[in-house]
Design a protein around this motif. Structure first.
Motif, mmCIF file in Angstrom:
data_model
loop_
_atom_site.group_PDB
_atom_site.id
_atom_site.type_symbol
_atom_site.label_atom_id
_atom_site.label_comp_id
_atom_site.label_asym_id
_atom_site.label_seq_id
_atom_site.Cartn_x
_atom_site.Cartn_y
_atom_site.Cartn_z
ATOM 1 N N GLY A 23 0.818 -1.200 0.000
ATOM 2 C CA GLY A 23 0.000 0.000 0.000
ATOM 3 C C GLY A 23 0.853 1.252 0.000
ATOM 4 N N PRO A 24 0.597 2.199 0.911
ATOM 5 C CA PRO A 24 1.389 3.435 0.943
ATOM 6 C C PRO A 24 2.834 3.208 1.366
ATOM 7 C CG PRO A 24 -0.106 3.337 2.827
ATOM 8 C CD PRO A 24 -0.478 2.195 1.916
ATOM 9 N N ARG A 25 3.170 2.000 1.824
ATOM 10 C CA ARG A 25 4.546 1.691 2.207
ATOM 11 C C ARG A 25 5.376 1.164 1.031
ATOM 12 N NH1 ARG A 25 4.830 -1.207 8.074
ATOM 13 N NH2 ARG A 25 6.959 -0.446 7.813
ATOM 14 N N ALA A 26 4.748 0.974 -0.120
ATOM 15 C CA ALA A 26 5.489 0.519 -1.308
ATOM 16 C C ALA A 26 6.395 1.647 -1.795
ATOM 17 C CB ALA A 26 4.518 0.097 -2.401
ATOM 18 N N GLU A 27 7.624 1.302 -2.128
ATOM 19 C CA GLU A 27 8.560 2.315 -2.626
ATOM 20 C C GLU A 27 8.142 2.803 -4.012
ATOM 21 O OE1 GLU A 27 11.250 3.690 -0.994
ATOM 22 O OE2 GLU A 27 10.411 2.611 0.722
ATOM 23 N N LYS A 28 8.539 4.020 -4.351
ATOM 24 C CA LYS A 28 8.239 4.563 -5.669
ATOM 25 C C LYS A 28 8.818 3.643 -6.747
ATOM 26 C CE LYS A 28 7.895 9.445 -4.417
ATOM 27 N NZ LYS A 28 8.456 10.809 -4.614
ATOM 28 N N GLY A 29 8.049 3.417 -7.776
ATOM 29 C CA GLY A 29 8.481 2.542 -8.854
ATOM 30 C C GLY A 29 8.154 1.087 -8.644
ATOM 31 N N SER A 30 7.597 0.734 -7.481
ATOM 32 C CA SER A 30 7.210 -0.662 -7.253
ATOM 33 C C SER A 30 6.086 -1.037 -8.210
ATOM 34 C CB SER A 30 6.738 -0.867 -5.810
ATOM 35 O OG SER A 30 7.780 -0.635 -4.899
ATOM 36 N N PRO A 31 6.209 -2.147 -8.932
ATOM 37 C CA PRO A 31 5.168 -2.514 -9.896
ATOM 38 C C PRO A 31 3.866 -2.972 -9.244
ATOM 39 C CG PRO A 31 6.877 -4.205 -9.791
ATOM 40 C CD PRO A 31 7.360 -3.049 -8.977
ATOM 41 N N TYR A 32 3.898 -3.350 -7.976
ATOM 42 C CA TYR A 32 2.691 -3.777 -7.286
ATOM 43 C C TYR A 32 2.930 -3.705 -5.781
ATOM 44 C CZ TYR A 32 5.316 -8.170 -7.123
ATOM 45 O OH TYR A 32 6.295 -9.108 -6.939
ATOM 46 N N SER A 33 1.842 -3.693 -5.031
ATOM 47 C CA SER A 33 1.908 -3.668 -3.575
ATOM 48 C C SER A 33 2.507 -4.977 -3.068
ATOM 49 C CB SER A 33 0.498 -3.471 -3.002
ATOM 50 O OG SER A 33 0.498 -3.512 -1.597
ATOM 51 N N GLY A 34 3.575 -4.875 -2.287
ATOM 52 C CA GLY A 34 4.246 -6.065 -1.756
ATOM 53 C C GLY A 34 5.514 -6.439 -2.488
ATOM 54 N N TYR A 35 5.825 -5.730 -3.567
ATOM 55 C CA TYR A 35 6.990 -6.068 -4.397
ATOM 56 C C TYR A 35 8.268 -6.164 -3.571
ATOM 57 C CZ TYR A 35 10.741 -5.293 -7.829
ATOM 58 O OH TYR A 35 11.878 -5.389 -8.579
#
Length: 398
Positions: A210-222
């Protein structure tokens, strides 16, 4: 307070009304013990789950590719992987949760603001969005600079459904891999029903979701799998650490009774937390994986990529499997009393096979254990296990 044993709502996904049951002293039922309706649902849901498993395995495998390419092109990284493996292997061998998962040393400064109108409408009550800076430091000193660099991940998020007449017994919920949206979890876990039954509810967001995903992550949990075995270990350690900060916050606000449940990866995390922190009154892992390395063996194509990675880095699989015990609940004794543990499993689950839950059940001294005939997502007879959860929780929470 609303009567806790009222009829639960109809599940958001229409499912057949084919009941499950509690496991016997022998464990999960054999196929011959099932009715023909139960066998039909188990078989159909298992076939459907294979497609989901392949999809999830492909997504996880894609996250591993950059790491594998880096190891192939930069042989010096092989030594780094070997050192990380030895570090977690040594920690796992000590079976010491205080050493593996040290408690936060300072209280988090939590900011709270009203959630959006949709959340308020769903809860039919007051909903707050919480956030605070994580105080987590990587367990492995060699990875601390790298993990500090994940700035978005190091801001913890949660949603808190509260009653206006002061703190109530609180049900904490941890979502599964890629399943972080609060609305999705509120509907799936029938959280408005629990809220109306008198619980405050807290939905906790796992690292890299969710909002904790780093910028550029292709999906939540990457980010959970992007840094290989060591990254997964540190993500699990941070999940435990940040949740303990949430417990500190709840205690500070006057909450004195807390129950914890979670699904899939959230079930794995909740079972691990039950071996680390004794402030939880009850724990209910739902379709948990407890030996990820064994589960991955069946996750095509991720299993092939893991095998390829082991060959490239010359890592012994048995050693790698032993190192993952660092974050397995099977490696530690539960701190929650036996009569306050309940495990839920789906007989048709092929993403987190029911045998995984049964392994945890045996480790947890054959505690309460409920099964349903559906799969990882399609929880057939979910109202039955919602009632089972409510009956189980009520003596400890009210």
């Amino acid at each position: 307070m609303t009567e806790p044993f009222q009829a639960p709502p109809v599940p958001p996904i229409p499912v057949p009304d084919v009941a499950g049951a509690d496991a016997t002293a022998r464990g999960l039922p054999r196929r011959v013990d099932l009715t023909w309706q139960q066998r039909l649902v188990v078989d159909a849901s298992a076939i459907a789950d294979l497609g989901l498993r392949t999809t999830i395995a492909s997504i996880v495998g894609a996250a591993m590719l950059p790491r594998l390419a880096g190891a192939a092109w930069h042989p010096s990284r092989v030594a780094t992987e070997e050192h990380a493996l030895d570090f977690y292997l040594d920690l796992a061998a000590k079976h010491d949760p205080e050493l593996s998962f040290p408690a936060p040393t300072a209280a988090a400064r939590v900011s709270s603001r009203p959630a959006n109108p949709v959340a308020t409408w769903m809860a039919h009550g007051e909903v707050r969005n919480l956030r605070f800076q994580s105080s987590f430091e990587a367990i492995n000193p060699a990875l601390r600079d790298q993990r500090r660099g994940y700035t978005r991940n190091n801001v913890v998020h949660a949603q808190h459904w509260v009653h206006k007449d002061g703190p109530h017994p609180t049900l904490c919920v941890i979502h599964g891999f890629m399943g972080s949206p609060y609305l999705l979890n509120g509907l799936f876990f029938a959280l408005p029903w629990f809220y109306r039954s008198g619980y405050d509810v807290l939905l906790y967001t796992l690292p890299f979701h969710g909002p904790r995903a780093e910028k550029g992550s292709p999906y939540s949990g990457y980010g959970y799998f992007a840094d290989g075995m060591a990254g997964f270990a540190e993500a699990m350690a941070q999940a435990v650490h940040d949740f303990r900060s949430v417990l500190d916050y709840l205690e500070h606000t006057g909450v004195d009774r807390i129950a914890l449940t979670g699904m899939s990866l959230g079930g794995y995390t909740s079972a691990l937390i039950a071996s680390v922190d004794d402030r939880i009154q009850a724990v209910i892992p739902n379709v948990p994986v407890v030996t990820p390395e064994a589960a991955f063996d069946d996750w095509f194509p991720a299993n092939k990529l893991v095998s390829l990675g082991n060959r490239i880095t010359r890592v012994d699989k048995a050693k790698s499997d032993a190192a993952t015990m660092f974050h397995s609940p099977l490696n530690y004794q539960p701190l929650i009393p036996r009569d306050r543990r309940l495990i839920i499993a789906g007989l048709g689950d092929r993403l987190a096979p029911p045998q995984q839950a049964e392994i945890l059940w045996k480790h947890w001294d054959r505690c309460a254990f409920h099964w349903f005939p559906g799969n990882h997502i399609l929880h057939v007879s979910q109202p039955d296990y919602l009632r089972r959860m409510t009956r189980f929780l009520h003596p400890f929470m009210f």
